[in-house]
Design a protein around this motif. Structure first.
Motif, mmCIF file in Angstrom:
data_model
loop_
_atom_site.group_PDB
_atom_site.id
_atom_site.type_symbol
_atom_site.label_atom_id
_atom_site.label_comp_id
_atom_site.label_asym_id
_atom_site.label_seq_id
_atom_site.Cartn_x
_atom_site.Cartn_y
_atom_site.Cartn_z
ATOM 1 N N VAL A 1 0.843 -1.205 0.000
ATOM 2 C CA VAL A 1 0.000 0.000 0.000
ATOM 3 C C VAL A 1 0.874 1.250 0.000
ATOM 4 O O VAL A 1 0.600 2.218 -0.727
ATOM 5 N N MET A 2 1.926 1.260 0.787
ATOM 6 C CA MET A 2 2.823 2.423 0.783
ATOM 7 C C MET A 2 3.515 2.573 -0.573
ATOM 8 O O MET A 2 3.647 3.685 -1.102
ATOM 9 N N ASN A 3 3.934 1.457 -1.153
ATOM 10 C CA ASN A 3 4.581 1.515 -2.473
ATOM 11 C C ASN A 3 3.618 1.953 -3.573
ATOM 12 O O ASN A 3 4.048 2.480 -4.609
ATOM 13 N N SER A 4 2.320 1.732 -3.357
ATOM 14 C CA SER A 4 1.340 2.095 -4.382
ATOM 15 C C SER A 4 1.267 3.600 -4.608
ATOM 16 O O SER A 4 0.742 4.055 -5.621
ATOM 17 N N TRP A 5 1.786 4.389 -3.663
ATOM 18 C CA TRP A 5 1.811 5.854 -3.833
ATOM 19 C C TRP A 5 3.019 6.312 -4.636
ATOM 20 O O TRP A 5 3.079 7.472 -5.065
ATOM 21 N N ARG A 6 4.011 5.451 -4.836
ATOM 22 C CA ARG A 6 5.245 5.881 -5.486
ATOM 23 C C ARG A 6 5.046 6.254 -6.949
ATOM 24 O O ARG A 6 5.852 7.000 -7.519
ATOM 25 N N GLY A 7 4.021 5.717 -7.568
ATOM 26 C CA GLY A 7 3.746 6.063 -8.957
ATOM 27 C C GLY A 7 2.982 7.356 -9.127
ATOM 28 O O GLY A 7 2.665 7.753 -10.254
ATOM 29 N N CYS A 8 2.685 8.053 -8.025
ATOM 30 C CA CYS A 8 1.925 9.304 -8.063
ATOM 31 C C CYS A 8 2.867 10.503 -7.973
ATOM 32 O O CYS A 8 3.915 10.442 -7.327
ATOM 33 N N ASP A 9 2.486 11.591 -8.601
ATOM 34 C CA ASP A 9 3.260 12.833 -8.586
ATOM 35 C C ASP A 9 2.801 13.690 -7.415
ATOM 36 O O ASP A 9 1.720 14.273 -7.447
ATOM 37 N N VAL B 1 -5.187 12.578 -5.621
ATOM 38 C CA VAL B 1 -6.157 11.518 -5.339
ATOM 39 C C VAL B 1 -6.608 10.855 -6.637
ATOM 40 O O VAL B 1 -6.706 9.621 -6.723
ATOM 41 N N LYS B 2 -6.858 11.667 -7.671
ATOM 42 C CA LYS B 2 -7.254 11.108 -8.965
ATOM 43 C C LYS B 2 -6.166 10.191 -9.509
ATOM 44 O O LYS B 2 -6.453 9.100 -10.034
ATOM 45 N N SER B 3 -4.903 10.606 -9.393
ATOM 46 C CA SER B 3 -3.792 9.781 -9.851
ATOM 47 C C SER B 3 -3.787 8.444 -9.136
ATOM 48 O O SER B 3 -3.589 7.388 -9.756
ATOM 49 N N TYR B 4 -4.025 8.460 -7.822
ATOM 50 C CA TYR B 4 -4.021 7.221 -7.042
ATOM 51 C C TYR B 4 -5.170 6.304 -7.462
ATOM 52 O O TYR B 4 -5.011 5.084 -7.535
ATOM 53 N N VAL B 5 -6.311 6.886 -7.735
ATOM 54 C CA VAL B 5 -7.490 6.093 -8.082
ATOM 55 C C VAL B 5 -7.424 5.570 -9.512
ATOM 56 O O VAL B 5 -7.838 4.437 -9.785
ATOM 57 N N MET B 6 -6.866 6.366 -10.446
ATOM 58 C CA MET B 6 -7.049 6.087 -11.866
ATOM 59 C C MET B 6 -5.797 5.693 -12.645
ATOM 60 O O MET B 6 -5.901 5.047 -13.684
ATOM 61 N N ASP B 7 -4.596 6.087 -12.204
ATOM 62 C CA ASP B 7 -3.417 5.935 -13.056
ATOM 63 C C ASP B 7 -2.886 4.502 -13.103
ATOM 64 O O ASP B 7 -2.947 3.768 -12.103
ATOM 65 N N LYS B 8 -2.347 4.139 -14.232
ATOM 66 C CA LYS B 8 -1.678 2.856 -14.381
ATOM 67 C C LYS B 8 -0.388 2.838 -13.561
ATOM 68 O O LYS B 8 0.297 3.847 -13.433
ATOM 69 N N ASN B 9 -0.067 1.682 -13.015
ATOM 70 C CA ASN B 9 1.156 1.461 -12.237
ATOM 71 C C ASN B 9 1.229 2.300 -10.966
ATOM 72 O O ASN B 9 2.316 2.521 -10.423
ATOM 73 N N GLY C 1 -11.464 1.461 -8.275
ATOM 74 C CA GLY C 1 -11.421 2.895 -8.023
ATOM 75 C C GLY C 1 -12.474 3.642 -8.815
ATOM 76 O O GLY C 1 -12.667 3.382 -10.007
ATOM 77 N N VAL C 2 -13.176 4.551 -8.157
ATOM 78 C CA VAL C 2 -14.162 5.420 -8.807
ATOM 79 C C VAL C 2 -13.726 6.857 -8.590
ATOM 80 O O VAL C 2 -13.475 7.267 -7.451
ATOM 81 N N TYR C 3 -13.606 7.618 -9.678
ATOM 82 C CA TYR C 3 -13.244 9.027 -9.537
ATOM 83 C C TYR C 3 -14.404 9.897 -10.006
ATOM 84 O O TYR C 3 -14.895 9.753 -11.124
ATOM 85 N N ALA C 4 -14.847 10.798 -9.134
ATOM 86 C CA ALA C 4 -15.930 11.737 -9.441
ATOM 87 C C ALA C 4 -15.367 13.153 -9.425
ATOM 88 O O ALA C 4 -14.566 13.510 -8.563
ATOM 89 N N HIS C 5 -15.785 13.979 -10.379
ATOM 90 C CA HIS C 5 -15.219 15.315 -10.519
ATOM 91 C C HIS C 5 -15.921 16.356 -9.656
ATOM 92 O O HIS C 5 -15.330 17.390 -9.319
ATOM 93 N N GLN C 6 -17.156 16.117 -9.279
ATOM 94 C CA GLN C 6 -17.944 17.125 -8.552
ATOM 95 C C GLN C 6 -18.171 16.662 -7.114
ATOM 96 O O GLN C 6 -18.979 15.784 -6.864
ATOM 97 N N ARG C 7 -17.445 17.244 -6.170
ATOM 98 C CA ARG C 7 -17.575 16.862 -4.769
ATOM 99 C C ARG C 7 -18.874 17.397 -4.169
ATOM 100 O O ARG C 7 -19.250 18.544 -4.412
#
Length: 299
Positions: free
Chosen positions: A25-33, A42-50, A77-83
């Motif tokens: 889980v900690m390593n799963s954040w390494r692919g995020c900017d 948050v969108k990167s974590y939910v949607m991005d490859k790798n 993962g579900v990403y919604a644009h309007q909070r």
């Protein structure tokens, strides 16, 4: 088998993978900017490859699924644009005024939920937790702070957020501290490439790795239990169901014993053989990371 026994069996299995779960889980954040803003991160974590959900499926789920033959794990993962925005009530504002003139703020930046299902995809149990995301370990928005740390109730700011919900009213009540509030509404600190969960209230300063939180959520010791049968009560399960209903909107799926959650499970399902991990929506909602665990021997 009784629900308690099934969950106990699952916990025993996952406990054997505690360290890999936390590390993956900690390593799963390494692919995020981490230079991105909170919503984009948050969108990167939910949607991005790798990264995020995709990384967890390719590494953590693959490892656990290959180590035994009873439980099957998958992430979605579900990403919604309007909070959805909430409005604090006047009594709470008079006691603890915030910094937003409107005394409105977002409900959350992320919902994490674990759902445990049988081999017919009926929900056995589920746990959930909401997060406000912060780039620094500093909370300067007092409206957001008092919403999580003090308020006992709130209203949705727009009718579009509640008019199609099970509760069918704008008002919601918050769990109290004896009802797992500290773990139900948390802060997610995203700083220097590391994700940290910080429990409410903020000033208690209780923090641990996000990976440890996910391990505890998957083993039913973090978050708060969600029950569809209480989704019209106006309380905690209503708030969770509101977001699940937003996320499941327009999804195809079969309602079983937990509608809205059932549709999400169906969308991401077929577990080992189905590579659908993401859904992006322009509708209102809170981004969701869902861990689906199926007991293949029960049903």
């Amino acid at each position: 088998m009784q629900k308690h026994t099934l969950i106990s069996d699952l916990i025993e299995t996952l406990a054997q993978h505690k360290r890999p779960i936390i590390n993956h889980v900690m390593n799963s954040w390494r692919g995020c900017d981490f230079t991105l803003s909170e919503p984009k991160l948050v969108k990167s974590y939910v949607m991005d490859k790798n990264a995020g959900v995709d990384y967890l499926n390719k590494n953590l789920a693959k490892s656990i699924n290959g180590a035994q033959n009873r439980f099957v794990l998958k992430f979605g993962g579900v990403y919604a644009h309007q909070r959805p925005y909430i409005a604090r009530n006047s009594t709470n504002v008079s006691t603890h005024p915030g910094t937003n003139i409107s005394e409105r703020c977002e409900l959350a930046d992320l919902l994490c939920i674990t759902v445990f299902v049988d081999n017919k995809k009926n929900v056995i149990s589920s746990q959930a937790s909401f997060f406000q995301a912060k780039k620094d370990d500093v909370l300067d928005n007092q409206t957001q702070r008092w919403f999580y740390d003090f308020d006992d109730q709130f209203d949705y700011a727009a009718s579009s957020f509640w008019e199609k919900t099970a509760a069918n009213t704008a008002g919601r009540s918050m769990p109290n501290w004896a009802e797992q509030r500290a773990s139900a509404f948390q802060y997610l600190i995203l700083n220097n490439g590391t994700a940290t969960a910080r429990l409410s209230p903020w000033n208690v300063n209780h923090k641990h790795l996000f990976g440890f939180f996910i391990y505890r959520l998957m083993t039913f010791s973090a978050g708060k239990s969600y029950d569809f049968n209480e989704s019209a009560s106006g309380g905690w399960s209503s708030v969770v169901n509101d977001v699940l209903r937003m996320g499941a909107n327009k999804m195809s799926g079969k309602a079983r014993n937990s509608p809205d959650l059932d549709e999400l499970v169906d969308h991401f399902n077929d577990f080992l053989d189905h590579d659908v991990y993401f859904l992006e929506k322009n509708d209102p909602g809170v981004p969701i990371v869902i861990a689906i665990i199926q007991d293949t021997k029960q049903g």
